[in-house]
Design an enzyme around this catalytic site. Structure first.
Site, mmCIF file in Angstrom:
data_model
loop_
_atom_site.group_PDB
_atom_site.id
_atom_site.type_symbol
_atom_site.label_atom_id
_atom_site.label_comp_id
_atom_site.label_asym_id
_atom_site.label_seq_id
_atom_site.Cartn_x
_atom_site.Cartn_y
_atom_site.Cartn_z
ATOM 1 C CB SER A 9 -0.922 0.015 1.224
ATOM 2 O OG SER A 9 -1.650 1.220 1.260
ATOM 3 C CG HIS A 34 -4.053 -1.134 -1.961
ATOM 4 N ND1 HIS A 34 -5.162 -1.852 -2.366
ATOM 5 C CD2 HIS A 34 -4.486 -0.276 -1.004
ATOM 6 C CE1 HIS A 34 -6.216 -1.449 -1.688
ATOM 7 N NE2 HIS A 34 -5.836 -0.494 -0.858
ATOM 8 C CG ASP A 36 -5.499 2.843 0.721
ATOM 9 O OD1 ASP A 36 -6.422 2.092 0.365
ATOM 10 O OD2 ASP A 36 -4.525 2.459 1.387
ATOM 11 C CG MET A 38 -8.284 7.754 2.119
ATOM 12 S SD MET A 38 -7.532 7.631 3.768
ATOM 13 C CE MET A 38 -6.691 6.052 3.633
ATOM 14 C CG HIS A 67 -9.610 0.938 -1.185
ATOM 15 N ND1 HIS A 67 -9.205 0.469 0.048
ATOM 16 C CD2 HIS A 67 -10.954 1.103 -1.089
ATOM 17 C CE1 HIS A 67 -10.252 0.359 0.843
ATOM 18 N NE2 HIS A 67 -11.320 0.736 0.172
ATOM 19 C CG MET A 69 -10.953 4.180 1.245
ATOM 20 S SD MET A 69 -9.934 4.103 2.736
ATOM 21 C CE MET A 69 -8.826 2.766 2.312
ATOM 22 C CG MET A 138 -12.206 -1.767 4.534
ATOM 23 S SD MET A 138 -10.621 -1.449 3.724
ATOM 24 C CE MET A 138 -9.757 -0.513 4.995
ATOM 25 C CG ASP A 176 -6.687 -2.185 2.741
ATOM 26 O OD1 ASP A 176 -5.679 -1.965 3.422
ATOM 27 O OD2 ASP A 176 -7.202 -1.325 1.986
#
Length: 222
Positions: A9, A34, A36, A38, A67, A69, A138, A176
């Site tokens: 990540s 990966h 993230d 956000m 991903h 979010m 998660m 994750d």
């Protein structure tokens, strides 16, 4: 050959050395990188958006596992695919019209993933397992890296594996949050296919060796 995938990540990387960190992943046995995303609304943190994904795409030779979010992810699916995402995962909790969003992702040519927060039961996906390519469980409350693994995730992995078997679905199970050498083997035993590892990789003295160790875990029980 190991069947499971390791997805470091990028959230845990040193962004002052971003190109070096991505090159480390390129040269490792990792399968995916990966990322993230956000927005400060769906989760209490803001990370990065399309421009960083696009920059990483130019640097990275591995598939990008993006991903989202964020709220209203359907507004940005095409943009993240264009930026270079190979896997796009949205949250069940953020999508009142989840079936529509899953097919929107698939129409771009990306793999479609659905993430579930720790409190959300896997049963909510029972009628969608034939449509999705990946379920991201998660194992921390989303929003920040470096959190402790929530061990109630293990029965969720086992239950989801049973559901996928019954549905004859090839969807991958991704875990994750708080994943590292201390729990990777038990997660694989429970039925996980993809392990997202942030701090345990980028914070390790030898990140490539850590990835290699996680990749080489015995899979004879699978």
């Amino acid at each position: 050959m190991p069947k499971h995938k390791i997805a470091p990540s990028l959230l845990a990387a040193d962004f002052t050395r971003l190109s070096e960190e991505v090159e480390m992943v390129n040269c490792s046995e990792a399968d995916w990188l990966h990322l993230d995303v956000m927005d400060g609304r769906f989760v209490p943190n803001i990370t990065f958006g399309m421009f960083i994904v696009e920059a990483v795409r130019r640097l990275c030779t591995k598939p990008l596992d993006v991903h989202l979010m964020i709220v209203e992810p359907e507004r940005y699916v095409e943009a993240f695919r264009k930026a270079g995402a190979d896997v796009i995962t949205v949250h069940y909790e953020a999508c009142p019209h989840l079936h529509r969003v899953v097919h929107q992702i698939k129409e771009t040519g990306a793999l479609a993933g659905v993430a579930l927060n720790p409190h959300t039961p896997v049963s909510v996906l029972e009628n969608l397992l034939e449509d999705i390519d990946l379920v991201c469980l998660m194992s921390v409350n989303p929003g920040f890296g470096g959190q402790k693994f929530i061990y109630q995730t293990l029965p969720k992995v086992r239950r989801l594996r049973e559901m996928l078997t019954v549905a004859n679905s090839p969807a991958l199970i991704e875990v994750d949050g708080g994943v590292g050498l201390q729990n990777a083997e038990v997660l694989l035993r429970a039925g996980a296919d993809v392990l997202v590892a942030g701090s345990s990789v980028f914070g390790a003295p030898d990140p490539q060796a850590t990835i290699a160790t996680m990749k080489a875990l015995n899979e004879t029980w699978l």
